[in-house]
Design an enzyme around this catalytic site. Sequence first.
Site, PDB file in Angstrom:
ATOM      1  N   ALA A 205      41.495 150.656  50.303  1.00 25.54           N
ATOM      2  CA  ALA A 205      41.046 151.423  49.136  1.00 25.54           C
ATOM      3  C   ALA A 205      40.696 152.841  49.539  1.00 25.54           C
ATOM      4  O   ALA A 205      39.584 153.120  49.990  1.00 25.54           O
ATOM      5  CB  ALA A 205      39.858 150.723  48.480  1.00 25.54           C
TER       6      ALA A 205
ATOM      7  N   SER B  52      46.402 162.496  46.951  1.00 25.32           N
ATOM      8  CA  SER B  52      46.983 163.205  48.105  1.00 25.32           C
ATOM      9  C   SER B  52      45.897 163.865  48.939  1.00 25.32           C
ATOM     10  O   SER B  52      46.001 163.933  50.167  1.00 25.32           O
ATOM     11  CB  SER B  52      47.947 164.295  47.619  1.00 25.32           C
ATOM     12  OG  SER B  52      48.958 163.742  46.830  1.00 25.32           O
TER      13      SER B  52
ATOM     14  N   GLU C 258      52.508 152.604  58.765  1.00 28.58           N
ATOM     15  CA  GLU C 258      52.632 152.478  57.305  1.00 28.58           C
ATOM     16  C   GLU C 258      53.932 153.104  56.801  1.00 28.58           C
ATOM     17  O   GLU C 258      54.662 152.514  56.004  1.00 28.58           O
ATOM     18  CB  GLU C 258      51.425 153.166  56.656  1.00 28.58           C
ATOM     19  CG  GLU C 258      51.490 153.220  55.153  1.00 28.58           C
ATOM     20  CD  GLU C 258      50.237 153.835  54.548  1.00 28.58           C
ATOM     21  OE1 GLU C 258      49.270 154.105  55.285  1.00 28.58           O
ATOM     22  OE2 GLU C 258      50.228 154.044  53.323  1.00 28.58           O
TER      23      GLU C 258
ATOM     24  N   GLU D 158      56.192 165.202  48.638  1.00 28.68           N
ATOM     25  CA  GLU D 158      55.732 166.582  48.880  1.00 28.68           C
ATOM     26  C   GLU D 158      54.780 166.616  50.080  1.00 28.68           C
ATOM     27  O   GLU D 158      54.852 167.529  50.918  1.00 28.68           O
ATOM     28  CB  GLU D 158      55.041 167.145  47.629  1.00 28.68           C
ATOM     29  CG  GLU D 158      55.970 167.349  46.434  1.00 28.68           C
ATOM     30  CD  GLU D 158      56.422 166.042  45.760  1.00 28.68           C
ATOM     31  OE1 GLU D 158      55.678 165.050  45.810  1.00 28.68           O
ATOM     32  OE2 GLU D 158      57.536 166.018  45.195  1.00 28.68           O
TER      33      GLU D 158
END
Length: 388
Positions: free
Chosen positions: A129, A137, A253, A378
């Site tokens: 979390a 971001s 990840e 981005e």
Amino acid sequence: MNDLGLPPPRWMNPDLALYRDMVRRFVQTEVEPHEERWAQQQHVDRETWQKAGALGLLLADVPEAFGGAGGDFSHMAVLFEELALAGDRAFGVHVHAIAAHYLLNQGTPEQKARYLPQLASGEMIGAIAMSEPAAGSDLQGIRTRALLEDDGQHYRITGSKIFISNGYLADLIVVVARTDPRPEAGSRGLSLFLVETRQVQGFRVGRILDKLGQKGQDTCELYFDDVRVPANGLLGGVEGRGMAHLMSELPYERTMLAVSAQASIERALRLTVEHVKQRKAFGKALIELQNTRFKLAEVKTQAVVGRALVDDCICRLVAGTMDTTTASIAKLWLSEAEGRVIDECLQLFGGYGYMTEYPIARMYADARVQRIYGGTSEIMKEIIARSL
Ligand SMILES: Cc1cc2nc3c(=O)[nH]c(=O)nc-3n(C[C@H](O)[C@H](O)[C@H](O)COP(=O)(O)OP(=O)(O)OC[C@H]3O[C@@H](n4cnc5c(N)ncnc54)[C@H](O)[C@@H]3O)c2cc1C
């Protein structure tokens, strides 16, 4: 070469091939038949987690001493590939594995011994979390606060989180919270906490969010209202290391997201080739039309390029030489390619491609978020540019 004329992953070996057979059987019997029901109930069955745990699939790359299967990332890659090849986007093994790797690489010996075996068996389901309504971001915006009580024995966590994968089922959540609220502390004011959700006062799971795709995945809002966590629930036992912990696991990840994207590209190509060979227009199979052939030639080219990139990343991760820039390049390129490829493939299905009973339609919806979560495209570009 496989049925699409693609080279086999260069990290495969006979042992992994046997392992893949086992994983594929598991996916065929325990995942695929339940997808529709999971989409309706918006979560995977807990039982599925336990079955995967019993087979050693959940933490295949964690040492046996901690309840894992003692393999390496190539074993996890097989699981991620097989799930994506079967079109699954519900079973949140990815986030579960990341939560376990925070523990494995950053946890204290006590934290590892307490939680890793339960995560490996599927007795506990993990989540991470980070994101909040005002912080996605940019994690500097995190407002969730963890306050050490005067006796130094507990923290009190207050705040809310949004878009948390596995949020409904999770028994153990790695929560990012601010331990130092001073503006000058910046990212050094963040810490990670291990929050056990069973029987903890003040913790509440909000809605399971209604998403464009990935319908069977329990992505939730979470609320922490003065949740009391023992001081030994601070990951690694040192305050202010939160951002460093998060950064250190990013290659893992992002590589796993790239692995799933590549498998989806290959699935989309396979489904589309099958379709255009049997569908006719103007007296010919679609595959005989030059546009179809050129589009699929482009898709296959992207599949071959993607395979080379993702294989390189898997080998580097196994060898322990993966870096954040390379993982970000793989996440950016593969998730963007996945979006492009599925869009082109859907077009070749015509109206059928827009019908959710056709897998390509669901893949289109499921894939969109790959460019958003795990760091947006981005943000990947920002990270890659820093290496120049
Ligand atoms: C299905 C799903 C599952 C998720 N699972 C989890 C989870 O398990 N745990 C968790 O913590 N979070 C999770 N997330 C949250 C996800 O990580 C965030 O949505 C993502 O990081 C983007 O943050 P945001 O949504 O706040 O968008 P914002 O940060 O508000 O971004 C909006 C837009 O601005 C752009 N932008 C932002 N900063 C820059 C910049 N510096 N330069 C250029 N462009 C920029 C972004 O790229 C984006 O296009 C999940 C999200 C979804 C949709």
